[in-house]
Design a protein around this motif. Sequence first.
Motif, PDB file in Angstrom:
ATOM      1  N   ASN A   1       0.529   3.316  -7.031  1.00  0.00           N
ATOM      2  CA  ASN A   1      -0.720   2.543  -7.038  1.00  0.00           C
ATOM      3  C   ASN A   1      -1.953   3.407  -6.795  1.00  0.00           C
ATOM      4  OD1 ASN A   1       0.528   0.105  -7.544  1.00  0.00           O
ATOM      5  ND2 ASN A   1       0.760  -0.408  -5.375  1.00  0.00           N
ATOM      6  N   TYR A   2      -1.737   4.654  -6.373  1.00  0.00           N
ATOM      7  CA  TYR A   2      -2.866   5.548  -6.111  1.00  0.00           C
ATOM      8  C   TYR A   2      -3.332   6.271  -7.373  1.00  0.00           C
ATOM      9  CZ  TYR A   2      -1.596   4.864  -1.223  1.00  0.00           C
ATOM     10  OH  TYR A   2      -1.314   4.308  -0.002  1.00  0.00           O
TER      11      TYR A   2
ATOM     12  N   GLU B   1      -2.883  -2.902   0.440  1.00  0.00           N
ATOM     13  CA  GLU B   1      -1.666  -2.120   0.657  1.00  0.00           C
ATOM     14  C   GLU B   1      -1.955  -0.698   1.133  1.00  0.00           C
ATOM     15  OE1 GLU B   1      -2.518  -3.720  -2.025  1.00  0.00           O
ATOM     16  OE2 GLU B   1      -0.933  -5.119  -2.632  1.00  0.00           O
TER      17      GLU B   1
END
Length: 310
Positions: free
Chosen positions: A76-77, A101
């Motif tokens: 997700n980064y 998150e």
Amino acid sequence: LAENGPRLLVVAEQAKIFSHRGGNATLPCKFYHEHTSTAGSGTHKIRVKWTKLTYDYLKELNVFVAMGHHRKSYGNYHSRVFLRESSENDASLVITNVMLEDYGRYKCEVIEGLEDDTAVVALNLEGVVFPYSPPLGRYNLNFHEAQRACLEQDSVIASFDQLYDAWRSGLDWCNAGWLSDGSVQYPITKPREPCGGKDTVPGVRNYGFWDKDKSRYDVFCFTSNFNGRFYYLIHPTKLTYDEAVEACLKDGSQIAKVGQIFAAWKLLGYDHPISRPRKRCSPNEAAVRFVGFPDKKHKLYGVYCFRAYN
């Protein structure tokens, strides 16, 4: 073995950084050689690796790696993180468009040849913790269902640190709920018989760790601010649930989620949830009032809508 040259040191100027959902955050990290002000010896390439630590420190999630001109971000980064590099010894990580998150502890590791050192930085988010139970009633969620329930309400399952901070801010809730580390706990500010006994001290009660598949409890969720507008829809009549959904859609919005009403109340001071206690509206304390899950087809109420910004 005798050391050859000054030892590599990695330091974080701040141990804790604060941000919010949708914002940016810079996790500080710099590296030096002991007794010198130089960033590296020049003999070996510097490798910088950022990972996110799990609650028990037994597992690390890859976030970002850099070596020379090579850069790689993970999961997700991807495309949201980069090194600040304000100087030759700056390994600080910039996180853009912060997500719920992203909350947690991060490790900065710098490696040069056989030398390496690390520093840990915590990323905290401004937000609100709220208890949640499904329409089926109290204690009906296993851990995985609890995670999904929070996601459906524009939130994530809360950590112990987030619940503890909420308790210190006055959260009092007798039902036990899952937390992100797999434990089951609940916060009590006013000891009483149904909640551990009236002679016990205030605190966060810990039921311990339970089977994530078979055990069933409520859940504590965490949400932060949102990129949109939360509002009470002015409508000439009260509405059934389906009519409320349709009314929000006609107004260019969607019916609001539980996490959005808590964020609007706690972070924006929205007063349809009660921010100013008064007679007939939560006379004793500010709160979001929960009246259960009424019959969707026959009960009539007003409606809260949420319009996301593009």
